[in-house]
Design an enzyme around this catalytic site. Sequence first.
Site, PDB file in Angstrom:
ATOM      1  N   CYS A   1      -3.181   5.073   5.552  1.00  0.00           N
ATOM      2  CA  CYS A   1      -3.366   6.489   5.182  1.00  0.00           C
ATOM      3  C   CYS A   1      -3.045   6.758   3.711  1.00  0.00           C
ATOM      4  O   CYS A   1      -3.812   7.435   3.014  1.00  0.00           O
ATOM      5  CB  CYS A   1      -2.518   7.386   6.076  1.00  0.00           C
ATOM      6  SG  CYS A   1      -0.806   6.850   6.268  1.00  0.00           S
TER       7      CYS A   1
ATOM      8  N   HIS B   1       0.436  13.738   3.449  1.00  0.00           N
ATOM      9  CA  HIS B   1       1.123  12.892   2.474  1.00  0.00           C
ATOM     10  C   HIS B   1       0.821  13.376   1.053  1.00  0.00           C
ATOM     11  O   HIS B   1      -0.296  13.818   0.762  1.00  0.00           O
ATOM     12  CB  HIS B   1       0.645  11.445   2.586  1.00  0.00           C
ATOM     13  CG  HIS B   1       1.025  10.754   3.862  1.00  0.00           C
ATOM     14  ND1 HIS B   1       1.949  11.251   4.751  1.00  0.00           N
ATOM     15  CD2 HIS B   1       0.594   9.567   4.382  1.00  0.00           C
ATOM     16  CE1 HIS B   1       2.077  10.399   5.762  1.00  0.00           C
ATOM     17  NE2 HIS B   1       1.262   9.372   5.567  1.00  0.00           N
TER      18      HIS B   1
END
Length: 329
Positions: free
Chosen positions: A126, A234
């Site tokens: 990710c 994130h």
Amino acid sequence: MKVAVVGATGLVGTKMIQVLEERQFPVTELIPVASERSVGKEISFKGKSYKVVSMQTAIDLKPAVALFSAGGSTSLEWAPRFAEAGITVIDNSSAWRMDPGKKLVVPEINAHELTKEDKIIANPNCSTIQMVVALNPLHLKYKVRRVVVSTYQSVTGTGVKAVTQLMNERKGISGEMAYAYPIDLNVIPQIDVFTENGYTKEEMKMVNETVKIMGDTGIRVTATTVRIPVMGGHSESVNVAFEKEFDLDEVRRILTASPGIVVVDDVKKQHYPMPKDAHDKDEVFVGRLRRDETQPKTLQMWIVSDNLRKGAATNAIQIAEYLLAKKLL
């Protein structure tokens, strides 16, 4: 178009099912797959209920594509069995990413490398995905030579257990711990286990995957990955040294014109990307664009993306969409 989702009851598997519906992927039959203890549970998709089945049952049902998000060991055991049955596997674990015989794909960058023979396709990490989406268009123009990245990663990247730990701590409730330390009101500078060189596995994923996806062994990456008590996505502070000189206005134009990127960069109005703004969105958000005044030809940037969507589920489904569009399924 039968589609299997392996790990259908987990955070990423659940998100995959949501994204399949949102993006109107032409699913004629959903095949939710999970561990034996979840077999028989019901999953809702497009107003219909589907029962969770076992791995072997899923293979016997012959889906065209199987989206895997059930961990590396499960993938190593079962992805080849699906592939042998002629099913295209798009795998979200780290099991196949650095296998030289497997493609590691971010559609905006290297989907064109895929062929009908690619039966196991790796979905990158990710934190790597969002960084390379922003880096690649700049690499094509200025040639990236070195990247220094520090990440600020959501607890959702660890899974349901970590989300529960954070919520429990916030309420003052004792419970099962996903981390060795409290995460609420804290920052943990460790994601995954440490390797012999002092970097964690997550950090080394960013190093190795970036080079493979962007197809340039001359790119050097050093990373520090950090877990923080947020939910939406994130964030990354990225320092990029180029081979060629760049113009900041041109950088903004290139990023704005690139697929999958939204530039949010107006410091006078205090506009910059934040996890809460990226939550449940598929784009990669880029801001805080500025020159590194200590280094020539070096850019500082801030990158934010929803790790469960573009960082996992959406990227996998975009790969399936590409395969379908090119008649590779």
